[in-house]
Motif scaffolding. Sequence first.
Motif, PDB file in Angstrom:
ATOM      1  N   TRP A  20       0.814  -1.226   0.000  1.00  0.00           N
ATOM      2  CA  TRP A  20       0.000   0.000   0.000  1.00  0.00           C
ATOM      3  C   TRP A  20       0.840   1.264   0.000  1.00  0.00           C
ATOM      4  CZ3 TRP A  20      -4.942  -1.183  -0.839  1.00  0.00           C
ATOM      5  CH2 TRP A  20      -5.376  -2.462  -0.452  1.00  0.00           C
ATOM      6  N   ALA A  21       2.112   1.144   0.331  1.00  0.00           N
ATOM      7  CA  ALA A  21       2.989   2.318   0.368  1.00  0.00           C
ATOM      8  C   ALA A  21       3.658   2.505  -0.983  1.00  0.00           C
ATOM      9  CB  ALA A  21       4.021   2.162   1.483  1.00  0.00           C
ATOM     10  N   ARG A  22       2.836   2.610  -1.997  1.00  0.00           N
ATOM     11  CA  ARG A  22       3.325   2.831  -3.360  1.00  0.00           C
ATOM     12  C   ARG A  22       2.412   3.845  -4.028  1.00  0.00           C
ATOM     13  NH1 ARG A  22       3.117  -2.409  -6.475  1.00  0.00           N
ATOM     14  NH2 ARG A  22       1.271  -2.788  -5.187  1.00  0.00           N
ATOM     15  N   HIS A  23       2.771   4.229  -5.235  1.00  0.00           N
ATOM     16  CA  HIS A  23       1.931   5.154  -5.992  1.00  0.00           C
ATOM     17  C   HIS A  23       0.560   4.507  -6.222  1.00  0.00           C
ATOM     18  CE1 HIS A  23       0.386   7.708  -9.163  1.00  0.00           C
ATOM     19  NE2 HIS A  23       1.382   8.551  -8.948  1.00  0.00           N
ATOM     20  N   PRO A  24      -0.519   5.278  -5.996  1.00  0.00           N
ATOM     21  CA  PRO A  24      -1.869   4.720  -6.153  1.00  0.00           C
ATOM     22  C   PRO A  24      -2.109   4.043  -7.508  1.00  0.00           C
ATOM     23  CG  PRO A  24      -1.992   6.843  -5.075  1.00  0.00           C
ATOM     24  CD  PRO A  24      -0.548   6.648  -5.469  1.00  0.00           C
ATOM     25  N   VAL A  70      -9.209  10.865   5.978  1.00  0.00           N
ATOM     26  CA  VAL A  70      -8.778   9.464   5.988  1.00  0.00           C
ATOM     27  C   VAL A  70      -7.720   9.198   4.925  1.00  0.00           C
ATOM     28  CG1 VAL A  70      -9.558   7.097   5.569  1.00  0.00           C
ATOM     29  CG2 VAL A  70     -10.906   8.623   7.015  1.00  0.00           C
ATOM     30  N   MET A  71      -7.787   9.936   3.816  1.00  0.00           N
ATOM     31  CA  MET A  71      -6.799   9.740   2.751  1.00  0.00           C
ATOM     32  C   MET A  71      -5.393  10.112   3.212  1.00  0.00           C
ATOM     33  SD  MET A  71      -8.742  11.189  -0.652  1.00  0.00           S
ATOM     34  CE  MET A  71      -7.853  10.229  -1.886  1.00  0.00           C
ATOM     35  N   PHE A  72      -5.311  10.930   4.252  1.00  0.00           N
ATOM     36  CA  PHE A  72      -4.009  11.354   4.768  1.00  0.00           C
ATOM     37  C   PHE A  72      -3.603  10.528   5.990  1.00  0.00           C
ATOM     38  CE2 PHE A  72      -5.646  14.813   2.282  1.00  0.00           C
ATOM     39  CZ  PHE A  72      -4.539  15.316   1.631  1.00  0.00           C
ATOM     40  N   GLY A  73      -4.387   9.523   6.299  1.00  0.00           N
ATOM     41  CA  GLY A  73      -4.073   8.637   7.411  1.00  0.00           C
ATOM     42  C   GLY A  73      -3.342   7.401   6.926  1.00  0.00           C
ATOM     43  N   PRO A  74      -3.288   6.379   7.767  1.00  0.00           N
ATOM     44  CA  PRO A  74      -2.543   5.166   7.416  1.00  0.00           C
ATOM     45  C   PRO A  74      -3.119   4.454   6.187  1.00  0.00           C
ATOM     46  CG  PRO A  74      -3.849   4.844   9.404  1.00  0.00           C
ATOM     47  CD  PRO A  74      -3.894   6.303   9.093  1.00  0.00           C
ATOM     48  N   GLN A  75      -2.228   3.798   5.457  1.00  0.00           N
ATOM     49  CA  GLN A  75      -2.637   3.052   4.273  1.00  0.00           C
ATOM     50  C   GLN A  75      -3.468   1.831   4.663  1.00  0.00           C
ATOM     51  OE1 GLN A  75       0.605   3.809   4.974  1.00  0.00           O
ATOM     52  NE2 GLN A  75       1.677   4.573   3.152  1.00  0.00           N
ATOM     53  N   ALA A  76      -4.053   1.214   3.654  1.00  0.00           N
ATOM     54  CA  ALA A  76      -4.866   0.001   3.852  1.00  0.00           C
ATOM     55  C   ALA A  76      -6.068   0.265   4.749  1.00  0.00           C
ATOM     56  CB  ALA A  76      -4.008  -1.142   4.405  1.00  0.00           C
ATOM     57  N   HIS A  77      -6.594   1.480   4.650  1.00  0.00           N
ATOM     58  CA  HIS A  77      -7.838   1.801   5.338  1.00  0.00           C
ATOM     59  C   HIS A  77      -8.872   2.228   4.296  1.00  0.00           C
ATOM     60  CE1 HIS A  77      -6.694   2.094   9.775  1.00  0.00           C
ATOM     61  NE2 HIS A  77      -5.644   1.595   9.161  1.00  0.00           N
ATOM     62  N   ALA A  78     -10.142   2.215   4.700  1.00  0.00           N
ATOM     63  CA  ALA A  78     -11.223   2.546   3.771  1.00  0.00           C
ATOM     64  C   ALA A  78     -11.548   4.033   3.830  1.00  0.00           C
ATOM     65  CB  ALA A  78     -12.463   1.723   4.107  1.00  0.00           C
ATOM     66  N   TYR A  79     -11.570   4.687   2.672  1.00  0.00           N
ATOM     67  CA  TYR A  79     -12.062   6.055   2.558  1.00  0.00           C
ATOM     68  C   TYR A  79     -13.395   5.993   1.827  1.00  0.00           C
ATOM     69  CZ  TYR A  79     -12.630  10.706   0.476  1.00  0.00           C
ATOM     70  OH  TYR A  79     -13.132  11.910   0.040  1.00  0.00           O
ATOM     71  N   VAL A  80     -14.444   6.411   2.525  1.00  0.00           N
ATOM     72  CA  VAL A  80     -15.794   6.370   1.962  1.00  0.00           C
ATOM     73  C   VAL A  80     -16.332   7.788   1.850  1.00  0.00           C
ATOM     74  CG1 VAL A  80     -18.149   5.523   2.257  1.00  0.00           C
ATOM     75  CG2 VAL A  80     -16.208   4.104   2.978  1.00  0.00           C
ATOM     76  N   GLN A  96       2.638   7.006  -1.066  1.00  0.00           N
ATOM     77  CA  GLN A  96       4.071   6.815  -0.832  1.00  0.00           C
ATOM     78  C   GLN A  96       4.713   8.171  -0.607  1.00  0.00           C
ATOM     79  OE1 GLN A  96       6.407   5.416  -4.205  1.00  0.00           O
ATOM     80  NE2 GLN A  96       7.546   4.096  -2.821  1.00  0.00           N
ATOM     81  N   GLY A  97       5.566   8.286   0.386  1.00  0.00           N
ATOM     82  CA  GLY A  97       6.168   9.573   0.695  1.00  0.00           C
ATOM     83  C   GLY A  97       5.141  10.474   1.345  1.00  0.00           C
ATOM     84  N   ALA A  98       4.753  11.548   0.655  1.00  0.00           N
ATOM     85  CA  ALA A  98       3.736  12.439   1.203  1.00  0.00           C
ATOM     86  C   ALA A  98       2.384  11.735   1.235  1.00  0.00           C
ATOM     87  CB  ALA A  98       3.649  13.706   0.358  1.00  0.00           C
ATOM     88  N   PRO A  99       1.627  11.875   2.347  1.00  0.00           N
ATOM     89  CA  PRO A  99       0.329  11.208   2.452  1.00  0.00           C
ATOM     90  C   PRO A  99      -0.727  11.869   1.575  1.00  0.00           C
ATOM     91  CG  PRO A  99       0.691  12.604   4.351  1.00  0.00           C
ATOM     92  CD  PRO A  99       1.965  12.635   3.556  1.00  0.00           C
ATOM     93  N   GLY A 100      -1.810  11.115   1.333  1.00  0.00           N
ATOM     94  CA  GLY A 100      -2.935  11.652   0.565  1.00  0.00           C
ATOM     95  C   GLY A 100      -3.112  10.972  -0.762  1.00  0.00           C
ATOM     96  N   GLY A 101      -3.741   9.836  -0.769  1.00  0.00           N
ATOM     97  CA  GLY A 101      -3.983   9.130  -2.025  1.00  0.00           C
ATOM     98  C   GLY A 101      -4.900   7.953  -1.801  1.00  0.00           C
ATOM     99  N   GLY A 102      -5.391   7.400  -2.900  1.00  0.00           N
ATOM    100  CA  GLY A 102      -6.270   6.256  -2.752  1.00  0.00           C
ATOM    101  C   GLY A 102      -6.661   5.645  -4.073  1.00  0.00           C
TER     102      GLY A 102
END
Length: 196
Positions: A20-24, A70-80, A96-102
Amino acid sequence: MSGLLSEHSDPSNPARQGFWARHPAEVAADLIGWSVFVDGVGGRIVETEAYHHEDPASHSYAGPTPRNAVMFGPQAHAYVYRSYGIHWCLNFVCWQGAPGGGVLIRALEPTAGLDIMAERRGLADPRALASGPGKLGQALGVTRAHNGLALTSPPFAMRSGPRPELVIGPRIGISKAVDLPWRFGEAGSRYLSRSF
DNA sequence: TGCCCGATTAACT
DNA sequence: GTTAATCGGGCAA
């Protein structure tokens, strides 16, 4: 890699965080062929879209807000999030790197809980149960209550699977960065929201 | 506080 | 191909 689980593709492996710590866009491509379940209801992921924090089409583009936190929180979580005031759309947080993706989960090939999905959707055609992000949310019973929950524990469950041949194209329903090829699907699947 | 519009869908013409 | 339904975020006033 059919059937065999690498340390990146096995969600039960402690090393899964690397997945999950990769480019979306990488995650979105690798998720095709995986399965996701909510309270045991779900199926194979056949269509995804990637959203990156430097991507103008992404909810995370302008930085954290109460909705997209939630997009800026830990990976492998659900953003609804609520779409058009009507639908609930399910995303998997990854960055990856800076947070904020999905990754937006756009379509499933239903494999479990078909009867429950049919009841929630008010129709029985398997091809119409989850062939779109709003339909998928309704079929799986996803609501705001699922926002921020980890994908690795109930009610969520995930299973890795072999990645089929992919088709790639521009994302749907956006007005910015419309040419980025960040929509991924299983080639030939009859459960896509739209053809590529 | 008010206004606009969207990572959509279904029911129209 | 077009449009209504429906609501919360983001931004202007």
